[in-house]
Enzyme design. Sequence first.
Site, short mmCIF file in Angstrom:
data_model
loop_
_atom_site.label_atom_id
_atom_site.label_comp_id
_atom_site.label_asym_id
_atom_site.label_seq_id
_atom_site.Cartn_x
_atom_site.Cartn_y
_atom_site.Cartn_z
CE LYS A 1 -6.66 -4.20 -5.89
NZ LYS A 1 -5.65 -4.85 -5.92
CD GLU B 1 -7.48 3.32 7.44
OE1 GLU B 1 -6.36 3.97 7.64
OE2 GLU B 1 -7.08 2.09 8.04
CB CYS C 1 -2.79 3.70 8.18
SG CYS C 1 -3.50 1.51 9.23
CD GLU D 1 1.90 6.06 5.89
OE1 GLU D 1 1.14 6.39 4.65
OE2 GLU D 1 1.02 5.58 7.29
P1 NDP Z 1 -2.05 2.04 -2.84
O1 NDP Z 1 -2.74 3.09 -2.12
O2 NDP Z 1 -1.41 2.56 -3.93
O3 NDP Z 1 -2.92 0.35 -2.65
C1 NDP Z 1 -4.02 0.50 -1.49
C2 NDP Z 1 -5.07 -0.60 -3.03
O4 NDP Z 1 -5.60 0.11 -3.73
C3 NDP Z 1 -4.21 -1.73 -3.39
O5 NDP Z 1 -5.10 -2.85 -3.60
C4 NDP Z 1 -3.78 -1.35 -4.78
O6 NDP Z 1 -4.07 -2.27 -5.44
C5 NDP Z 1 -5.38 -0.19 -5.85
N1 NDP Z 1 -5.27 0.78 -5.90
C6 NDP Z 1 -4.19 1.42 -6.69
N2 NDP Z 1 -4.26 2.18 -7.29
C7 NDP Z 1 -5.32 1.79 -7.93
C8 NDP Z 1 -6.36 3.16 -8.36
N3 NDP Z 1 -6.10 3.71 -9.23
N4 NDP Z 1 -8.01 2.59 -8.19
C9 NDP Z 1 -8.34 1.82 -7.68
N5 NDP Z 1 -7.55 0.68 -6.62
C10 NDP Z 1 -6.14 1.00 -6.72
O7 NDP Z 1 -0.73 1.80 -1.90
P2 NDP Z 1 0.50 1.24 -2.22
O8 NDP Z 1 0.41 -0.45 -2.33
O9 NDP Z 1 1.45 1.73 -3.37
O10 NDP Z 1 1.62 1.82 -0.86
C11 NDP Z 1 2.52 2.51 -0.76
C12 NDP Z 1 1.96 3.26 0.37
O11 NDP Z 1 0.71 4.29 0.38
C13 NDP Z 1 3.11 3.05 1.70
O12 NDP Z 1 4.17 2.92 1.29
C14 NDP Z 1 2.17 3.49 2.84
O13 NDP Z 1 2.98 4.57 2.80
C15 NDP Z 1 1.00 3.84 2.33
N6 NDP Z 1 -0.15 2.98 2.74
C16 NDP Z 1 -0.92 3.18 3.25
C17 NDP Z 1 -2.00 1.90 3.74
C18 NDP Z 1 -2.64 2.35 4.77
O14 NDP Z 1 -3.16 1.14 5.71
N7 NDP Z 1 -3.15 3.17 5.20
C19 NDP Z 1 -1.92 0.51 3.55
C20 NDP Z 1 -1.30 0.65 2.29
C21 NDP Z 1 0.07 1.90 1.47
P3 NDP Z 1 -2.59 -2.91 -6.17
O15 NDP Z 1 -2.41 -4.35 -5.38
O16 NDP Z 1 -2.53 -3.58 -7.88
O17 NDP Z 1 -1.28 -2.01 -5.96
#
Ligand code: NDP
Length: 451
Positions: free
Chosen positions: A152, A227, A261, A353
């Site tokens: 996904k 991660e 990250c 973050e």
């Molecule tokens: P999320 O953790 O919400 O999203 C990451 C992925 O998980 C997306 O594909 C998202 O789908 C999916 N997801 C969200 N909720 C669920 C769930 N309940 N069950 C399964 N999968 C789920 O990150 P955000 O995009 O909202 O970013 C928010 C913050 O997270 C950022 O500002 C940053 O601080 C941190 N972040 C860290 C990352 C890293 O590389 N470590 C990467 C991205 C974000 P959908 O696209 O529908 O939201």
Amino acid sequence: MHDVISPVTEEVVATVPATSAEETDAAIARSRAAFERWRVVSPGDRARLLRRFATVVDEHIEELAGLEVRNSGHTIGNARWEAGNVRDVLNYYSAAPERMTGRQIPVPGGMDVTFYEPLGVVSVIVPWNFPMPIAGWGFAPALAAGNTVVLKPAELTPMTAMRLAELALEAGLPEDVFTVLPGKGSVVGQRFVAHPDVRKVCFTGSTEVGKSIMAGCADQVKRVTLELGGKSANVVFADADLAKAAAAAPYAVFDNAGQDCCARSRILVEASAYDEFMALLEPAVTGFRCEDPARETAEMGPLISAQQRDLVASYVDAADVAFRGSVPAGPGYWFPPTVLAATSTQDPHWREEIFGPVVSVLPFADEAEAIRLANDTEYGLSGSIWTRDLGRGIRVARGVETGNLSVNSNSSVRYWTPFGGMKQSGLGRELGPDAVAAFTDVKNVFFSTEE
Ligand code: NDP
């Protein structure tokens, strides 16, 4: 259906399906059926198919990079690297199927043999910050181990993953071995966690969602790799090559507009070198090229969304801005590279973050304080140490609680080496030579030699 918005033009670039829970379940069922066929493909043929997939990706680097510029606002230079990383990771893991050798262990009364058994259907949940590489770090070793994959992409950035799924078919991977399902985390991602036929969840994203995924996986004792977030320290000692450390520091935090990250978003500078370091840092920051990411010279594009830009701005509004760069006027979710002088380790911009082009700087007195400050965070993903003293480099590297460190460099991810976090930055390791085994269960079989 779901509109995909360009962060550069703020216009719709594509409309993609929003996969429903029922459609997700049907795809998982097809993936489970395909697993029975994929796991018995001979190792040599599986290796050849992965190499062919890498070749087809290589033939489409420009197309994939262009898609990422339009969908995610990444600079064209970064986007080419990201597409190339998918190719390289596929090539690297294509060597694995023919080397998945178990062990023969002499035991009393017979002999024991171990096998690496693929898990079955493996899911990969990808965030929006590095849509291509993070997808590849999951699907390449998972496929090499003999699993099928359902993936996904983030709702905001599905375009390149969807194209990669088409390229996999073009390369000859059988139907349903690698399936990309665009849609919501709360729908598609939730089914990956809850569906009993999905045997592992490989998640990259926020620590908050990661925790809920870990809790969800507990119900079925489902394997999980997490991660998560980071607030990494860039520790600069007075004996370092200050000019080099200062010139490199902006790239360690403003690359990908800070949506990384591994971003070194806290700079710790030895007090005696603080003024000199800041004087060297200022021109490197003000000269950072924020422009249309399609231009070859661009070093930074906009943030992914208006929401992300507003979140980033909320940290800066109340803080002490030391200096900042500039961004284009007009449309796009731009935010300038910004350096904040931290006044306390309790400042929200020092602790949380931000996931944007913002870095906080704080002086430290000595080596012990540098380690203490670097570790004063719930995260532990990445970090850097700048010093000419080799012994200090080793001591501080051992003292800092983080999964990936660089001494006199700001690099974090190399596909040859394990990548992952300590503390609340994650669980498990991706990449490196052991990643394929993480997509298997080890089985031991005892053969009795008694007459
Ligand atoms: P999320 O953790 O919400 O999203 C990451 C992925 O998980 C997306 O594909 C998202 O789908 C999916 N997801 C969200 N909720 C669920 C769930 N309940 N069950 C399964 N999968 C789920 O990150 P955000 O995009 O909202 O970013 C928010 C913050 O997270 C950022 O500002 C940053 O601080 C941190 N972040 C860290 C990352 C890293 O590389 N470590 C990467 C991205 C974000 P959908 O696209 O529908 O939201």
